[in-house]
Design a protein around this motif. Structure first.
Motif, PDB file in Angstrom:
ATOM      1  N   THR A 293       0.830  -1.205   0.000  1.00 30.04           N
ATOM      2  CA  THR A 293       0.000   0.000   0.000  1.00 30.04           C
ATOM      3  C   THR A 293       0.866   1.257   0.000  1.00 30.04           C
ATOM      4  N   ARG A 294       1.877   1.253   0.807  1.00 28.28           N
ATOM      5  CA  ARG A 294       2.717   2.445   0.924  1.00 28.28           C
ATOM      6  C   ARG A 294       3.489   2.719  -0.368  1.00 28.28           C
ATOM      7  N   THR A 295       4.100   1.678  -0.921  1.00 27.91           N
ATOM      8  CA  THR A 295       4.849   1.852  -2.171  1.00 27.91           C
ATOM      9  C   THR A 295       3.910   2.252  -3.298  1.00 27.91           C
ATOM     10  N   SER A 296       2.744   1.613  -3.307  1.00 33.71           N
ATOM     11  CA  SER A 296       1.770   1.867  -4.358  1.00 33.71           C
ATOM     12  C   SER A 296       1.279   3.317  -4.330  1.00 33.71           C
ATOM     13  N   PHE A 297       0.974   3.843  -3.143  1.00 28.80           N
ATOM     14  CA  PHE A 297       0.551   5.246  -3.034  1.00 28.80           C
ATOM     15  C   PHE A 297       1.673   6.171  -3.489  1.00 28.80           C
ATOM     16  N   GLU A 298       2.883   5.817  -3.124  1.00 29.10           N
ATOM     17  CA  GLU A 298       4.005   6.689  -3.476  1.00 29.10           C
ATOM     18  C   GLU A 298       4.251   6.676  -4.986  1.00 29.10           C
TER      19      GLU A 298
END
Ligand code: NCD
Length: 305
Positions: free
Chosen positions: A59-64
């Motif tokens: 989720t974090r990498t994807s949002f970034e």
């Protein structure tokens, strides 16, 4: 509540039309992931802060990545390296970040309702990247997009969601979304991980602790991780879990012939599903990850533009 008023807090409060609009834009952004140059200019000049108080890879990498592909700038903070570990309150941390005038804050927190509380107190949009056991709206949106890559519509499908339902924000957000589109949602798990009251979560939601019943004629099987980090007592015999609630190849034969196997990740091979199933033709687990970027591009656009 419109998506852009306070950001995106949950699926429950979204209308079917709003969900459709996000999915349409996400479909538009899907091909961008395969272009040689993937950077767009749509959110140029915008600053997005990613604030994660819980572990996250996808989720974090994807949002970034989504924010950068939209042309925005990003700053990512995890609680362990921030002043939260020096005793600062959540509201003070968020007000401090808001004083630097970012255009949106993406946040994940272990407390259900934390982003909703902050959205009432802060002047900038908040996007919920998972709040406790409550909601994980962008996961349900990317799951819907992944199903729609394989099926013409959601209407009339049977989706079995299996595993640790009690602690799963993914199950709740998916049940809300799928129910709005006339999907028959079957929630399945051991009785200690399947709260009775979830039958009233949304229309067309049914519960069963019998995995074979859940899977029979399913179009989609969505497996969930056992969220040990949220369990403070022994709720099931760990050594028996796979035998009763793990997905193996023989289960697939009970479902529709073209059944889709999903999992939000991270997967625990041999606990929730066998490697054979995880790596099979039916599995769309990595398609979910890929679609996460397009969906988050669409959500950021809707919230910020
Ligand atoms: C899920 C989550 O964090 O709720 N993971 C994810 O965002 N892809 C599910 C999980 O952690 O099991």
């Amino acid at each position: 509540m419109a998506v852009s008023d306070k950001g995106l807090l949950g699926i429950e409060e979204l209308s079917r039309e709003e969900i459709e609009a996000i999915l349409e834009r996400a479909k538009h952004f899907q091909p961008v992931q395969h272009q040689a140059v993937k950077k767009l200019e749509i959110l140029r000049g915008k600053m997005i802060v990613n604030l994660f108080f819980e572990s996250s890879t996808r989720t974090r990498t994807s949002f970034e990545i989504a924010a950068k592909r939209m042309g925005a700038d990003t700053v990512s903070i995890s609680a362990s390296g921030s002043s939260v570990s020096k005793g600062e309150s959540l509201v003070d941390t968020l007000n401090t970040l808001a004083a630097m005038r970012p255009d949106a804050i993406v946040m994940r927190h272990a407390a259900s309702g934390a982003p909703h509380f902050l959205a009432r107190h802060l002047p900038i949009p908040i996007i919920n990247a998972g709040d406790g056991t409550h909601e994980h709206p962008t996961q349900a949106l990317l799951d819907a997009l992944t199903i729609l890559d394989k099926r013409p519509s959601l209407e009339g499908l049977r989706v079995a969601i299996i595993g640790d339902i009690a602690h799963s924000r993914v199950a709740r957000s998916n049940a809300h979304l799928l129910s709005k589109f006339g999907v028959e949602v079957v929630l399945c798990g051991p009785s200690t991980l399947l709260p009775r009251e979830l039958e009233h979560l949304a229309p067309n939601v049914h519960l069963t602790w019998d995995m074979n019943e859940a899977i029979t004629d399913a179009d989609v099987i969505m497996m969930l991780r056992v969220q040990l980090e949220r369990q403070h007592e022994v709720l099931f015999p760990a050594s028996e879990y796979f035998r009763f609630y793990g997905l193996a190849q023989e289960h697939i034969d009970r479902a529709k012939p073209d059944v889709i196997v999903m999992h939000p990740g991270p997967i625990n091979r041999g606990r929730e599903l066998s490697s054979e199933v995880a790596d099979s033709q039916s599995s769309v687990i990595l398609n979910q990850v890929e679609n996460g970027v397009a969906v988050r591009m669409a959500v950021l656009e809707r919230v910020l533009n």
